[in-house]
Design a protein around this motif. Structure first.
Motif, PDB file in Angstrom:
ATOM      1  N   PRO A 143      53.744  -8.194   3.035  1.00 41.12           N
ATOM      2  CA  PRO A 143      52.925  -8.079   4.229  1.00 41.12           C
ATOM      3  C   PRO A 143      53.581  -8.747   5.419  1.00 41.12           C
ATOM      4  N   LEU A 144      54.312  -9.765   5.124  1.00 38.21           N
ATOM      5  CA  LEU A 144      54.954 -10.454   6.229  1.00 38.21           C
ATOM      6  C   LEU A 144      56.049  -9.618   6.837  1.00 38.21           C
ATOM      7  N   LYS A 145      56.424  -8.681   6.104  1.00 37.17           N
ATOM      8  CA  LYS A 145      57.470  -7.811   6.622  1.00 37.17           C
ATOM      9  C   LYS A 145      56.874  -6.556   7.210  1.00 37.17           C
ATOM     10  N   SER A 146      55.615  -6.573   7.359  1.00 34.91           N
ATOM     11  CA  SER A 146      55.002  -5.421   7.960  1.00 34.91           C
ATOM     12  C   SER A 146      55.271  -5.417   9.448  1.00 34.91           C
ATOM     13  N   LYS A 147      54.989  -4.324   9.972  1.00 40.41           N
ATOM     14  CA  LYS A 147      55.299  -4.171  11.381  1.00 40.41           C
ATOM     15  C   LYS A 147      54.488  -5.146  12.213  1.00 40.41           C
ATOM     16  N   PRO A 148      55.141  -5.779  13.144  1.00 41.38           N
ATOM     17  CA  PRO A 148      54.424  -6.736  13.975  1.00 41.38           C
ATOM     18  C   PRO A 148      53.414  -6.032  14.857  1.00 41.38           C
ATOM     19  N   PRO A 149      52.380  -6.744  15.182  1.00 39.65           N
ATOM     20  CA  PRO A 149      51.310  -6.150  15.973  1.00 39.65           C
ATOM     21  C   PRO A 149      51.649  -6.101  17.445  1.00 39.65           C
ATOM     22  N   PHE A 150      52.850  -5.858  17.748  1.00 36.50           N
ATOM     23  CA  PHE A 150      53.258  -5.760  19.139  1.00 36.50           C
ATOM     24  C   PHE A 150      53.927  -4.415  19.353  1.00 36.50           C
ATOM     25  N   SER A 151      53.692  -3.922  20.483  1.00 35.17           N
ATOM     26  CA  SER A 151      54.405  -2.708  20.816  1.00 35.17           C
ATOM     27  C   SER A 151      55.859  -3.048  21.095  1.00 35.17           C
ATOM     28  N   PHE A 152      56.659  -2.047  21.075  1.00 36.67           N
ATOM     29  CA  PHE A 152      58.059  -2.277  21.364  1.00 36.67           C
ATOM     30  C   PHE A 152      58.227  -2.841  22.765  1.00 36.67           C
ATOM     31  N   SER A 153      57.402  -2.391  23.630  1.00 36.93           N
ATOM     32  CA  SER A 153      57.532  -2.898  24.988  1.00 36.93           C
ATOM     33  C   SER A 153      57.315  -4.402  25.031  1.00 36.93           C
ATOM     34  N   LEU A 154      56.356  -4.840  24.277  1.00 41.49           N
ATOM     35  CA  LEU A 154      56.091  -6.268  24.277  1.00 41.49           C
ATOM     36  C   LEU A 154      57.188  -7.027  23.551  1.00 41.49           C
ATOM     37  N   LEU A 155      57.687  -6.428  22.541  1.00 43.92           N
ATOM     38  CA  LEU A 155      58.797  -7.077  21.848  1.00 43.92           C
ATOM     39  C   LEU A 155      59.981  -7.232  22.792  1.00 43.92           C
ATOM     40  N   ILE A 156      60.238  -6.188  23.488  1.00 47.52           N
ATOM     41  CA  ILE A 156      61.349  -6.250  24.435  1.00 47.52           C
ATOM     42  C   ILE A 156      61.058  -7.283  25.509  1.00 47.52           C
ATOM     43  N   PHE A 157      59.851  -7.240  25.927  1.00 49.45           N
ATOM     44  CA  PHE A 157      59.447  -8.194  26.960  1.00 49.45           C
ATOM     45  C   PHE A 157      59.667  -9.628  26.491  1.00 49.45           C
ATOM     46  N   MET A 158      59.220  -9.897  25.310  1.00 50.53           N
ATOM     47  CA  MET A 158      59.387 -11.249  24.787  1.00 50.53           C
ATOM     48  C   MET A 158      60.861 -11.602  24.653  1.00 50.53           C
ATOM     49  N   ALA A 159      61.592 -10.651  24.176  1.00 49.39           N
ATOM     50  CA  ALA A 159      63.017 -10.929  23.985  1.00 49.39           C
ATOM     51  C   ALA A 159      63.676 -11.252  25.310  1.00 49.39           C
TER      52      ALA A 159
END
Length: 398
Positions: A143-159
């Motif tokens: 489960p920990l390897k499940s997809k994070p509850p963030f959209s790609f946009s947010l992932l990019i944003f965070m990065a």
DNA sequence: GTCGCACTAAACACCG
DNA sequence: TCGGTGTTTAGTGCGA
């Protein structure tokens, strides 16, 4: 109790999306043919920002505050992937707790007290990361390897936002995502395509020409359009803490009271690995967004005095933006805003921001506090953001 | 049922 | 020529 165990005890509506989602979630990812370039993600991880991105590494952002330190440690920032230890994260979380929880005195200290000595943070969050990952219970790790509850946009944003220079090449964006969301390490490279897709289409992101020899070809830097930074930050918050108030509101009995809520149990069980990871990023983003509104050179509104709760420039709370952080009047809000973004004049554009009323600001601050509480382990019964992610995709589409 | 959004996949072009 | 990157289009699933 395993992650699955506790999630099973929760109503489906409260279950985290990565658990709520059947194996079909990102089904193609799981079920799809293994990544042909399976080695690339891992191999790229170590190169995050180091060497390949001197500007990102050396750039000392004017915003380089403790928040940045937090971000850097969380991301591995200029360092390598492996250098980000749990201790660092814990340190940063402690910093977050020590500094920000104390500085945020909006709802009264009782909201954030929760007996610091017994703070769940000390016994869970970061340590759970390594322990969970090092555990041999692969089934529980899944489960920990499940997809994070963030959209790609947010992932990019965070990065991007967690990079010192506030700009990253796609490769480092990949690395950041891989580093913080190991889920993608086992996912096919399709997610990279999605990242690039988002970078290209989402007008929140802007391509920056690399000045160091490299011209336009490979490896442009990507940054967050300052105009959309608050919007993204808010979207991040909204996505992650849609019901922050639910737990922000001081409960009848303290969370640490005799009847600990689910989340505390979970934290104690060290099963909140992914969430804690998310929390760190999210809280950082929240705080950074707040601080950057304070110092954002692009922000024409000037510094923000949090103590002055009059008017603060924040993003619109238009519900539409809850889902569409790229929303803004000029270009269409549709998913693909291809040339619209590029046609849009870069730089700050007026009219997209609204001034929040006092109540709205309070709400923002409450949410921030709620995020911190969340970070500290006081979480709203696993109130996970409405997962926009697909729950199941048909493996065979074609 | 419709619409908007996020996501995935694929194809193509460009560049080093 | 190859790989990485960037762009565009099409299709799908989900939530509102």
């Amino acid at each position: 109790m395993s992650l699955r165990g506790w999630s099973a005890n929760l109503p489906s509506s409260l279950s985290p999306p990565w658990n709520r989602n059947p194996p079909g979630l990102m089904g193609p990812v799981v079920g799809m043919s293994p990544d042909k370039k399976a080695g690339s993600p891992g191999s790229q991880g170590g190169a995050c920002g180091a060497g390949t991105l001197p500007e990102a590494e050396s750039a000392s952002s004017p915003l380089a505050t403790s928040l940045d330190r937090l971000g850097r440690a969380g991301t591995g920032g200029a360092g390598t992937e492996g250098e980000t230890t749990e201790d660092e994260e814990l340190t940063n979380l402690n910093w977050l707790h020590e500094n920000l929880l104390q500085n945020f005195s909006l709802g009264g200290p009782e909201d954030i007290e929760g007996s610091p000595d017994e703070h769940p943070l000390s016994s869970s969050s970061s340590s759970s990361i390594s322990s969970s990952l090092s555990g041999g219970q692969a089934a529980e790790r899944d489960p920990l390897k499940s997809k994070p509850p963030f959209s790609f946009s947010l992932l990019i944003f965070m990065a991007i936002e967690q990079s010192p220079s506030k700009s990253l090449p796609v490769k480092d964006i990949y690395s950041w995502i891989l580093q913080h969301f190991p889920y993608f390490s086992s996912a096919p490279t399709g997610w990279k395509n999605s990242v690039r897709h988002n970078l290209s289409l989402n007008k929140c992101f802007r391509k920056v020409e690399r000045s160091l020899g490299k011209t336009n070809g490979k490896g442009s830097l990507w940054c967050v359009d300052p105009e959309f930074r608050p919007t993204l930050a808010q979207a991040l918050r909204k996505q992650h803490f849609p019901n922050t108030h639910a737990f922000y509101t001081p409960p009848a009995s303290p969370p640490s009271a005799s009847s600990p809520p689910h989340h505390l149990l979970l934290m104690e069980q060290g099963s909140a690995l992914r969430e804690s990871d998310f929390d760190a990023a999210t809280a950082m983003m929240l705080l950074k967004s707040a601080s950057e509104q304070h110092s954002d050179p692009y922000d024409q509104e000037g510094p923000i005095d949090l103590s002055r709760r009059g008017e603060v420039v924040l993003v619109s709370r238009d519900p539409q933006q809850d889902h569409n952080y790229s929303s803004s009047p000029p270009p269409p809000l549709s998913r693909d805003v291809p040339s619209a973004r590029r046609a849009q004049a870069p730089g700050p554009v007026g009219g997209k921001r609204v001034r929040l009323r006092h109540a709205d600001l309070d709400e923002e601050l409450k949410e921030a506090a709620g995020s911190l509480l969340h970070l500290a382990g006081v979480r709203p019964s696993l109130q996970v953001p409405k997962q926009r992610g697909r729950k199941s995709r048909k493996i065979s589409r074609k």
